[in-house]
Write an enzyme that holds these catalytic residues in place. Structure first.
Site, PDB file in Angstrom:
ATOM      1  N   GLN A   1      -6.622  -5.484  -5.288  1.00 18.47           N
ATOM      2  CA  GLN A   1      -7.539  -4.758  -6.122  1.00 18.47           C
ATOM      3  C   GLN A   1      -7.583  -4.641  -7.640  1.00 18.47           C
ATOM      4  O   GLN A   1      -8.503  -4.641  -8.302  1.00 18.47           O
ATOM      5  CB  GLN A   1      -7.800  -3.447  -5.693  1.00 18.47           C
ATOM      6  CG  GLN A   1      -8.136  -3.198  -4.265  1.00 18.47           C
ATOM      7  CD  GLN A   1      -8.408  -1.966  -3.520  1.00 18.47           C
ATOM      8  OE1 GLN A   1      -7.301  -1.470  -3.294  1.00 18.47           O
ATOM      9  NE2 GLN A   1      -9.537  -1.357  -3.668  1.00 18.47           N
TER      10      GLN A   1
ATOM     11  N   HIS B   1      -5.835  -5.057   2.833  1.00 21.01           N
ATOM     12  CA  HIS B   1      -6.159  -5.492   1.687  1.00 21.01           C
ATOM     13  C   HIS B   1      -5.026  -6.714   1.391  1.00 21.01           C
ATOM     14  O   HIS B   1      -5.551  -7.754   0.833  1.00 21.01           O
ATOM     15  CB  HIS B   1      -5.942  -4.472   0.588  1.00 21.01           C
ATOM     16  CG  HIS B   1      -7.100  -3.900   0.252  1.00 21.01           C
ATOM     17  ND1 HIS B   1      -8.481  -4.391   0.022  1.00 21.01           N
ATOM     18  CD2 HIS B   1      -7.548  -2.502   0.197  1.00 21.01           C
ATOM     19  CE1 HIS B   1      -9.190  -3.481  -0.235  1.00 21.01           C
ATOM     20  NE2 HIS B   1      -9.025  -2.492   0.075  1.00 21.01           N
TER      21      HIS B   1
ATOM     22  N   CYS C   1     -13.768   2.773  -0.173  1.00 16.63           N
ATOM     23  CA  CYS C   1     -12.883   1.859  -0.820  1.00 16.63           C
ATOM     24  C   CYS C   1     -13.133   1.839  -2.514  1.00 16.63           C
ATOM     25  O   CYS C   1     -14.419   1.776  -2.677  1.00 16.63           O
ATOM     26  CB  CYS C   1     -13.082   0.454  -0.359  1.00 16.63           C
ATOM     27  SG  CYS C   1     -11.618  -0.808  -1.065  1.00 16.63           S
ATOM     28  N   LEU C   2     -12.061   1.889  -3.476  1.00 20.46           N
ATOM     29  CA  LEU C   2     -12.515   1.602  -4.834  1.00 20.46           C
ATOM     30  C   LEU C   2     -12.998   0.436  -5.393  1.00 20.46           C
ATOM     31  O   LEU C   2     -13.544   0.319  -6.084  1.00 20.46           O
ATOM     32  CB  LEU C   2     -11.170   1.910  -5.614  1.00 20.46           C
ATOM     33  CG  LEU C   2     -10.559   3.445  -5.435  1.00 20.46           C
ATOM     34  CD1 LEU C   2      -9.266   3.624  -6.222  1.00 20.46           C
ATOM     35  CD2 LEU C   2     -11.529   4.339  -6.086  1.00 20.46           C
TER      36      LEU C   2
ATOM     37  N   GLY D   1      -5.909   5.458  -1.926  1.00 16.48           N
ATOM     38  CA  GLY D   1      -5.131   4.175  -1.905  1.00 16.48           C
ATOM     39  C   GLY D   1      -5.438   3.035  -2.652  1.00 16.48           C
ATOM     40  O   GLY D   1      -6.569   3.201  -3.038  1.00 16.48           O
TER      41      GLY D   1
ATOM     42  N   HIS E   1      -5.884   0.594   5.917  1.00 24.81           N
ATOM     43  CA  HIS E   1      -6.968  -0.035   4.985  1.00 24.81           C
ATOM     44  C   HIS E   1      -6.045  -0.860   4.031  1.00 24.81           C
ATOM     45  O   HIS E   1      -6.463  -1.776   3.700  1.00 24.81           O
ATOM     46  CB  HIS E   1      -7.375   1.315   4.326  1.00 24.81           C
ATOM     47  CG  HIS E   1      -8.621   0.931   3.502  1.00 24.81           C
ATOM     48  ND1 HIS E   1      -9.784   1.062   3.585  1.00 24.81           N
ATOM     49  CD2 HIS E   1      -8.323   0.436   2.261  1.00 24.81           C
ATOM     50  CE1 HIS E   1     -10.628   0.890   2.578  1.00 24.81           C
ATOM     51  NE2 HIS E   1      -9.664   0.245   1.523  1.00 24.81           N
ATOM     52  N   GLU E   2      -5.001  -0.327   3.435  1.00 24.88           N
ATOM     53  CA  GLU E   2      -4.305  -0.881   2.262  1.00 24.88           C
ATOM     54  C   GLU E   2      -3.856  -2.192   2.795  1.00 24.88           C
ATOM     55  O   GLU E   2      -3.500  -3.240   2.009  1.00 24.88           O
ATOM     56  CB  GLU E   2      -3.355   0.127   1.600  1.00 24.88           C
ATOM     57  CG  GLU E   2      -4.155   1.622   1.122  1.00 24.88           C
ATOM     58  CD  GLU E   2      -5.040   0.964   0.325  1.00 24.88           C
ATOM     59  OE1 GLU E   2      -5.302  -0.139  -0.522  1.00 24.88           O
ATOM     60  OE2 GLU E   2      -6.017   1.816   0.319  1.00 24.88           O
TER      61      GLU E   2
HETATM   62 NI    NI Z   1      -9.934  -0.353  -0.094  1.00 25.54          NI
END
Ligand code: NI
Length: 157
Positions: free
Chosen positions: A51, A134, A88-89, A46, A130-131
């Site tokens: 981000q 963000h 997470c990226l 995701g 999670h997304e």
């Molecule tokens: Ni993330």
């Protein structure tokens, strides 16, 4: 293929609440494509617009069943509980234990601004939560139980 630079934890962009997407413009379409490329390049499941430095309510998810584009997503129902590792990226190589609903139902718009509802369980439900966090300026590390640890990747097990 165009990759965007992924903001890392600590970046102010990851702490801000995103604004709604009002219409799908060519620029926004390009952003969706770039976010998918960037997510796949990073082996993520995701990626949310903040981000990559864009404060809009837009995120992409793919847990291996194909891409899902969520514009202005909202969780409209949730049930149950799951506790497990999350990463997470924006914090590569790390993971932490987070409890999320086992089931969620979301409503959102797709890349053509078509409204849809989707039910999700397990990993997909976790990815949606999670997304969407963000988009409200939250990282999973705010919710971890216990310490952050080094991520263990399946292909390394
Ligand atoms: Ni993330």
């Amino acid at each position: 293929m165009a990759l965007r630079n992924i903001r890392q934890m600590g970046d102010e962009m990851l702490k801000k609440k995103c604004r709604e997407v009002k219409e799908m413009t060519p620029k926004m379409k390009q952003l969706v494509d770039d976010m998918l490329d960037t997510m796949y390049d990073g082996n993520g499941v995701g990626l949310a617009a903040p981000q990559v430095g864009i404060l809009r309510r837009l995120a992409v998810v793919d847990i291996g069943d194909g891409p899902i584009v969520m514009i202005n997503p909202r969780i409209v129902a949730s049930r149950g509980e799951q506790t497990g590792d999350e990463g997470c990226l924006s914090l590569p190589g790390k993971a932490g234990v987070v409890t999320r609903p086992y089931y969620v139902k979301i409503e959102a718009w797709d890349e053509d601004m078509e409204w849809y509802e989707m039910e999700a369980e397990d990993l997909l439900a976790r990815a949606f939560c999670h997304e969407i966090d963000h988009l409200d300026g939250h990282m999973y590390v705010e919710k971890i139980e216990g310490p952050l640890h080094d991520a263990v990747y399946e292909d390394e097990e």
